[in-house]
Design an enzyme around this catalytic site. Structure first.
Site, PDB file in Angstrom:
ATOM      1  N   ASP A 287       0.865  -1.183   0.000  1.00  0.00           N
ATOM      2  CA  ASP A 287       0.000   0.000   0.000  1.00  0.00           C
ATOM      3  C   ASP A 287       0.903   1.235   0.000  1.00  0.00           C
ATOM      4  O   ASP A 287       2.141   1.106  -0.021  1.00  0.00           O
ATOM      5  CB  ASP A 287      -0.917  -0.056   1.243  1.00  0.00           C
ATOM      6  CG  ASP A 287      -2.204   0.746   1.054  1.00  0.00           C
ATOM      7  OD1 ASP A 287      -2.319   1.509   0.073  1.00  0.00           O
ATOM      8  OD2 ASP A 287      -3.098   0.621   1.914  1.00  0.00           O
TER       9      ASP A 287
ATOM     10  N   HIS B 115      -2.902  -0.347  -3.608  1.00  0.00           N
ATOM     11  CA  HIS B 115      -3.451   0.983  -3.307  1.00  0.00           C
ATOM     12  C   HIS B 115      -4.310   1.531  -4.452  1.00  0.00           C
ATOM     13  O   HIS B 115      -3.863   1.578  -5.603  1.00  0.00           O
ATOM     14  CB  HIS B 115      -2.324   1.972  -3.030  1.00  0.00           C
ATOM     15  CG  HIS B 115      -2.819   3.376  -2.874  1.00  0.00           C
ATOM     16  ND1 HIS B 115      -3.533   3.781  -1.768  1.00  0.00           N
ATOM     17  CD2 HIS B 115      -2.763   4.462  -3.701  1.00  0.00           C
ATOM     18  CE1 HIS B 115      -3.865   5.050  -1.913  1.00  0.00           C
ATOM     19  NE2 HIS B 115      -3.415   5.485  -3.086  1.00  0.00           N
TER      20      HIS B 115
ATOM     21  N   HIS C 146      -7.786   4.853   7.525  1.00  0.00           N
ATOM     22  CA  HIS C 146      -9.086   4.572   6.904  1.00  0.00           C
ATOM     23  C   HIS C 146      -9.205   3.059   6.778  1.00  0.00           C
ATOM     24  O   HIS C 146      -8.230   2.330   7.003  1.00  0.00           O
ATOM     25  CB  HIS C 146      -9.225   5.236   5.531  1.00  0.00           C
ATOM     26  CG  HIS C 146      -8.289   4.712   4.500  1.00  0.00           C
ATOM     27  ND1 HIS C 146      -6.973   5.120   4.404  1.00  0.00           N
ATOM     28  CD2 HIS C 146      -8.451   3.781   3.526  1.00  0.00           C
ATOM     29  CE1 HIS C 146      -6.394   4.475   3.412  1.00  0.00           C
ATOM     30  NE2 HIS C 146      -7.252   3.652   2.860  1.00  0.00           N
TER      31      HIS C 146
HETATM   32 ZN   LIG Z   1      -3.932   2.744   0.162  1.00  0.00          ZN
END
Ligand SMILES: [Zn+2]
Length: 272
Positions: free
Chosen positions: A8, A60, A115
């Site tokens: 990510d 991502h 998140h």
């Molecule tokens: Zn991400």
């Protein structure tokens, strides 16, 4: 030894803002370079530990972030979206270990850029009364295939989530969160050195880390940021609404739970 990497971007050293993480951000291409070089440091560590196969899954957003021109020549990488297992696409029981790079903490926790899958949709995800962020859910998928997650990189709060879920996991803390949009970072070079070093340590300790054991039945609760998102996702017949912004469903299979979670998020995001 075969190694699977899920990469990510929010947990990469130097990345703190939407301008780094989103496709239209002015700093995005520079953040992609930083991400690719942290991945390369991990690949180098894995190769020096004797890895014979390293596969990196771009995890991502668009999942088209890793720079083809500079990714380490000895690894293969999975790019593009959608993918059936999203951030864990490509995982299988053939791997000896999984490594999560550039990860971030779950929505509702402390942590820079925190998140859970979709910052505009998800408030929280709970499975059998435990809060589950991206780390926990993806580690559960690795566990479903019998693969231990041995290393995570990111901020200190991401590391705390990982250790809480997998005692003994190695952590490469490449930045310290100040708040959701600021952090004190290692330099890119130091971050890469740390990731390489921790990769080598983590792969020497594979036998000490148990794969996450996900035993059903799974009672899944997903809370959205507001009731309108629950209204939109509610067309999926599996869910029961237990309060204005929370759905609940039950399943015996972890991959099924994961696929329903992703479906609910996608529908909420698309229809609201
Ligand atoms: Zn991400």
């Amino acid at each position: 030894m075969k190694i699977f990497i899920s990469a990510d971007i929010e947990g990469v050293a130097g990345v703190v803002h939407r301008e780094h993480t989103s496709r239209d951000g002015r700093e995005h291409d520079r953040a992609r370079m930083l991400m690719t070089e942290e991945v390369n440091a991990c690949i180098e560590g894995a190769l020096s530990s004797g890895a014979t196969e390293v596969v990196v899954n771009d995890s991502h957003g668009t999942m088209r972030n890793l720079l083809s021109e500079t990714i380490h020549q000895s690894a293969e990488y999975i790019t593009g979206s959608p993918k059936p297992l999203a951030m864990m696409e490509g995982i299988s029981s053939n791997y000896d270990a999984a490594i999560f790079l550039g990860y971030h903490s779950r929505m509702g926790n402390y942590g820079v850029l925190n998140h859970t899958f979709h910052g505009g949709v998800v408030e929280n995800i709970r499975i059998n009364n435990k809060d589950m962020g991206e780390f926990a859910l993806n580690a559960g998928i690795a566990g479903h295939f019998g693969v231990p997650v041995v290393l995570v990189s990111g901020c200190q709060h991401t590391a705390d989530e990982a250790v809480d879920f997998i005692p003994g996991i190695q952590t490469a803390i490449v930045k310290r969160t100040i708040n959701r949009q600021s952090a004190r970072n290692l330099s890119p070079k130091s971050a890469r050195d740390l990731i390489k070093e921790k990769t080598i340590v983590s792969l020497s300790r594979i036998p000490e880390i148990k794969p996450v054991s996900m035993q059903g039945p799974f009672l899944v609760e997903i809370s959205y940021l507001h009731s309108g998102l629950a209204d939109a996702a509610g067309i999926l017949p599996i869910v029961e609404k237990i309060n204005p912004k929370t759905h609940r469903f039950e399943t015996d299979d972890f991959i099924t739970a994961f696929r329903f979670i992703r479906s609910l998020i996608a529908i909420a995001g698309a229809l609201h």
